[in-house]
Design an enzyme around this catalytic site. Structure first.
Site, mmCIF file in Angstrom:
data_model
loop_
_atom_site.group_PDB
_atom_site.id
_atom_site.type_symbol
_atom_site.label_atom_id
_atom_site.label_comp_id
_atom_site.label_asym_id
_atom_site.label_seq_id
_atom_site.Cartn_x
_atom_site.Cartn_y
_atom_site.Cartn_z
ATOM 1 N N ARG A 28 15.584 6.540 58.792
ATOM 2 C CA ARG A 28 14.510 7.521 57.811
ATOM 3 C C ARG A 28 14.543 7.268 56.919
ATOM 4 N NH1 ARG A 28 18.233 11.342 60.983
ATOM 5 N NH2 ARG A 28 17.047 12.415 62.284
ATOM 6 N N CYS A 51 29.968 16.647 76.527
ATOM 7 C CA CYS A 51 30.520 18.370 76.674
ATOM 8 C C CYS A 51 29.262 19.499 77.231
ATOM 9 C CB CYS A 51 30.462 19.180 74.316
ATOM 10 S SG CYS A 51 31.043 18.250 73.247
ATOM 11 N N ASN A 315 28.521 13.653 65.492
ATOM 12 C CA ASN A 315 27.069 14.012 64.564
ATOM 13 C C ASN A 315 26.819 14.083 62.791
ATOM 14 O OD1 ASN A 315 24.756 14.060 66.794
ATOM 15 N ND2 ASN A 315 26.293 15.688 67.668
ATOM 16 N N TYR A 436 28.639 44.585 60.509
ATOM 17 C CA TYR A 436 29.585 45.501 61.276
ATOM 18 C C TYR A 436 28.383 46.726 61.833
ATOM 19 C CZ TYR A 436 30.890 50.308 62.758
ATOM 20 O OH TYR A 436 31.006 51.669 63.665
ATOM 21 N N TRP A 444 36.306 47.803 61.108
ATOM 22 C CA TRP A 444 37.133 46.475 60.531
ATOM 23 C C TRP A 444 36.884 45.445 61.590
ATOM 24 C CZ3 TRP A 444 39.777 44.994 56.149
ATOM 25 C CH2 TRP A 444 39.457 46.519 55.369
#
Length: 461
Positions: A28, A51, A315, A436, A444
């Site tokens: 690049r 993976c 990576n 939340y 919490w």
């Protein structure tokens, strides 16, 4: 040592995550007229997700090619001279050249370089045991390995599988085999699975795996792979027992593949990985870089070198190397040791230091463990999770977090990973403004509950 026309040549050893990320990033920044790029890969595939192999074997990924991010032809279309099935057998540092052998023809040749990238990856640990090379015994490192395993599973005369080792690969392969309808026994040297966790958290994984129908055998050292009259595997033996098997998976872990680097006199760390500076340049070398599973990295929490073979790091290493080799500037500061995995619906995550890591680093610490849920307790689908947190005594600096739970548990570890990178204290974490709503979290968040408890313990200590 520029080649004709003043172009320089970048040679890359290894065609997977780190190597081809480096090659692509360098391309690049520098066009073919400025930089020739030659890459060597000894396997049949490039830029693939190791993976993802357990999920291909387990059937969640329907076909092999979905694990290939970029084919050799796609790399070549970007003016990268990628030579498949070609193994580099020697690095001549003084002469700035590498010797390579074409595996199909046996032809050998030297290629000179101005800049070199070593991305040789890791090799699976294969114990020196009687019968370990018998048909039906498999490692899982490459796409070829995955296909060989699938062929064995399809033709197995029975449905009994033994997985040796209970780390990430071991538990992920246990799930894959359960999904394939096999009876699964996991034989592990340690008492609890997932040695990347503290034993008390590993015990939660142990219980959950048995609840999923997986037989867990801890404190067991495999002594032999037993074979039948046909030469194929029939059982795995320990000192105390035999476990019948129609297929055996070796999930014992990996080691850095650094034989080439060692022979070339390049510096290796205590874990056997190459040592680099922040720019991923091999220490003591001006024009050689290394990245991926063949290097050691700095743990930002302990300040010590660590071997952490993960695709996420590979990576990033490649991007940094490609930027520097392409004439730019970038650094890789280190890691905090974040990882996440699953076995069936059980999510397992950790970041930072375990108790033994903190002791090894000479740190005094406090630990807390809390039970919570992934959502508000009254909301449908709220699932239990356990969070363990380590904080430095007196200062309260966060040192590590481990999480075991059901859906919605694992990726919460990212909160702690950011806090570790920012060197936050557990007291500071309690004020984090996290999202939340009842479908996503209790009011919490469990990580903040652990932080509150840890802050209180630090203050009282």
């Amino acid at each position: 040592m520029s080649i004709a026309g003043g172009r320089q040549r970048l040679v890359v050893i290894g065609g997977d995550a780190a190597g081809m990320s480096a090659a692509s990033q360098a391309r690049r920044l520098r066009g073919p007229g400025e930089l020739e790029i030659v890459a060597f890969e000894r396997g049949h595939f490039t830029s693939f997700s190791a993976c993802g192999i357990p999920y291909w074997v387990g059937g969640q990924v329907p076909e092999r090619d979905r694990l290939i991010a970029r084919t050799a032809q796609e790399h070549r279309a970007r003016d990268i001279d990628l030579r498949m099935r070609t193994e580099v057998t020697e690095i001549d540092v003084a002469g700035q050249r590498v010797r390579a052998r074409a595996l199909d023809s046996g032809t050998e040749s030297w290629t000179s370089y101005d800049k070199l990238v070593i991305a040789t990856g890791a090799r699976p640990v294969r114990p020196d045991l009687p019968g370990v090379d018998a048909p039906g015994v498999h490692g899982v490192q490459t796409l070829d390995d995955g296909q060989a395993l699938l062929d064995t599973l399809a033709n197995a005369r029975g449905r009994r599988a033994v997985v040796v080792g209970a780390g990430y690969i071991g538990v992920e392969m246990a799930e894959a085999l359960i999904r394939r309808g096999f009876e699964v026994t996991v034989v592990n040297r340690g008492r609890e699975p997932m040695s990347t966790l503290d034993p008390d958290m590993g015990r939660l994984v142990h219980r959950a795996m048995e609840g999923l129908g997986i037989t867990m055998v801890g404190d067991a050292e495999v002594t032999e792979v037993l074979t039948g009259r046909d030469g194929r595997v029939r059982a795995v033996a320990t000192r105390d027992a035999e476990f019948p098997a129609d297929v055996v998976i070796l999930g014992i872990g990996v080691r850095p593949e650094t034989a080439l680097a060692r022979a070339a006199g390049l510096p290796l760390g205590t874990h056997g990985g190459l040592l680099t500076d922040l720019a991923m340049r091999v220490r003591g070398q001006e024009d050689i870089w290394a990245g991926g599973d063949c290097v050691e990295v700095l743990n930002l929490v302990s300040g010590q070198q660590q071997y952490v073979p993960l695709g996420t790091h590979a990576n990033k290493h490649g991007q940094v190397i490609g930027t520097n080799a392409g004439g730019g500037y970038a650094t890789f500061p280190g890691v905090v040791g974040t990882a996440v995995s699953k076995v069936c619906d059980l999510e397992i995550a950790r970041t930072g230091l375990r108790e033994k890591d903190a002791r090894r680093a000479g740190l005094r610490f406090e630990t807390v463990t809390i039970e919570s849920t992934s959502r508000a307790g009254y909301y449908p689908g709220a699932a239990p999770m356990t969070v363990k947190m380590l904080a430095e005594a007196r200062t309260g600096r966060l040192l590590g977090v481990q999480i075991v739970g059901r859906e919605g548990a694992g990726k919460r570890v990212d909160i702690a990973a950011v806090a570790l990178t920012a060197r936050m204290t557990v007291e500071e974490m309690t004020a984090l403004d996290l999202g939340y709503a009842p479908p996503f979290s209790p009011v919490w968040d469990p990580v903040l509950v652990a932080a509150r408890k840890a802050a209180s313990k630090v203050r009282s200590g």
